[in-house]
Design a protein around this motif. Structure first.
Motif, PDB file in Angstrom:
ATOM      1  N   VAL A   1       0.828  -1.210   0.000  1.00 45.14           N
ATOM      2  CA  VAL A   1       0.000   0.000   0.000  1.00 45.14           C
ATOM      3  C   VAL A   1       0.859   1.255   0.000  1.00 45.14           C
ATOM      4  CG1 VAL A   1      -1.952  -1.112   1.122  1.00 45.14           C
ATOM      5  CG2 VAL A   1      -0.167  -0.048   2.523  1.00 45.14           C
ATOM      6  N   GLY A   2       2.048   1.150   0.543  1.00 43.16           N
ATOM      7  CA  GLY A   2       2.922   2.314   0.575  1.00 43.16           C
ATOM      8  C   GLY A   2       4.153   2.091   1.420  1.00 43.16           C
ATOM      9  N   VAL A   3       5.050   3.067   1.364  1.00 46.23           N
ATOM     10  CA  VAL A   3       6.290   3.034   2.135  1.00 46.23           C
ATOM     11  C   VAL A   3       6.457   4.380   2.825  1.00 46.23           C
ATOM     12  CG1 VAL A   3       8.802   2.852   2.041  1.00 46.23           C
ATOM     13  CG2 VAL A   3       7.404   1.390   0.586  1.00 46.23           C
ATOM     14  N   LEU A   4       6.798   4.314   4.116  1.00 46.56           N
ATOM     15  CA  LEU A   4       7.158   5.521   4.851  1.00 46.56           C
ATOM     16  C   LEU A   4       8.677   5.601   4.878  1.00 46.56           C
ATOM     17  CD1 LEU A   4       4.700   5.280   7.906  1.00 46.56           C
ATOM     18  CD2 LEU A   4       4.313   6.250   5.637  1.00 46.56           C
ATOM     19  N   LEU A   5       9.212   6.695   4.357  1.00 45.53           N
ATOM     20  CA  LEU A   5      10.661   6.836   4.219  1.00 45.53           C
ATOM     21  C   LEU A   5      11.107   8.087   4.972  1.00 45.53           C
ATOM     22  CD1 LEU A   5      13.281   5.807   2.799  1.00 45.53           C
ATOM     23  CD2 LEU A   5      12.679   7.337   0.893  1.00 45.53           C
ATOM     24  N   GLY A   6      12.116   7.923   5.842  1.00 48.13           N
ATOM     25  CA  GLY A   6      12.599   9.067   6.608  1.00 48.13           C
ATOM     26  C   GLY A   6      13.888   8.750   7.323  1.00 48.13           C
ATOM     27  N   ALA A   7      14.335   9.685   8.133  1.00 46.87           N
ATOM     28  CA  ALA A   7      15.570   9.514   8.905  1.00 46.87           C
ATOM     29  C   ALA A   7      15.368   8.460   9.989  1.00 46.87           C
ATOM     30  CB  ALA A   7      15.974  10.852   9.526  1.00 46.87           C
ATOM     31  N   PRO A   8      16.448   7.879  10.521  1.00 46.77           N
ATOM     32  CA  PRO A   8      16.313   6.876  11.591  1.00 46.77           C
ATOM     33  C   PRO A   8      15.538   7.386  12.798  1.00 46.77           C
ATOM     34  CG  PRO A   8      18.537   6.830  10.694  1.00 46.77           C
ATOM     35  CD  PRO A   8      17.859   8.012  10.069  1.00 46.77           C
TER      36      PRO A   8
END
Length: 207
Positions: A137-144
């Motif tokens: 459905v989706g990907v959450l992408l961010g800093a650690p």
């Protein structure tokens, strides 16, 4: 009457031969057996008591002993679960990218997230690294640092989204919509999930 006839027989019984009869009181055999059984039982009971005393002083057999008695354990105050960062949707900037062949998904999702209080950053198509390569459905992408903060809050809006970190130093988060995406989670359910983050359930207490 013969000289071998015991006194008191009255001549009714007559003994012949040169052997005297052995006269025993009735019940002596049963009394002996009873005494032997009682002695064996007493020894066994004493041995069992010794073993129990050894277990009490050495700590062995606690499980067996406790199995036969009721405990007076009363649950004390239960510690709270690990605290969740109290980020508000307005403190999270979300970049929404469309990784599907369908047009308009990123703008529609961004508009809905804005209505739910999130700050919206960039909106557009996903980069080549993700375009048409996200089957979920989706990907959450961010800093650690987003793993225990922004990801938890934004994840309440899209159930089943995967998470991934990169090397960015900023606090913004990318929401990359995959081919499995249809719509965001219904707002009532998303609000319930947000409330659960703010007030986590207490951890089970111990006796």
């Amino acid at each position: 009457m013969s000289m071998l006839t015991p006194p008191g027989m009255g001549g009714k019984y007559r003994i012949t031969g040169n052997k005297y009869p052995h006269m025993r009181r009735p019940g002596n055999g049963r009394r002996i057996v009873t005494l032997v059984v009682a002695a064996v039982f007493a020894l066994g009971l004493a041995g069992w008591g010794t073993v129990q005393l050894i277990q009490v002083f050495t700590g062995d057999g606690d499980t067996t002993a406790s199995a036969g008695r009721k405990t007076d354990c009363k649950p004390g105050p239960r510690p709270s679960a690990a605290p969740i960062p109290t980020l508000k949707p307005g403190q999270i900037t979300v970049n929404v990218y469309n990784a599907t062949p369908r047009g308009g998904l990123a703008k529609a999702a961004a508009d809905e997230l804005r209505k739910r209080g999130f700050a919206i950053g960039k909106v557009g198509n996903a980069t080549a690294a993700y375009d048409k390569k996200v089957p979920a459905v989706g990907v959450l992408l961010g800093a650690p640092t987003a793993v225990k903060g922004s990801f938890l809050v934004l994840g309440t809006q899209l159930k089943g989204a995967a998470t991934k970190t990169d090397t960015r130093k900023t606090a913004d988060v990318d929401l990359i919509l995959g081919t499995g995406f249809t719509t965001l989670s219904p707002k009532p359910l998303a609000d319930q999930a947000l409330a659960a983050l703010a007030k986590p359930a207490p951890a089970p207490g111990r006796c």
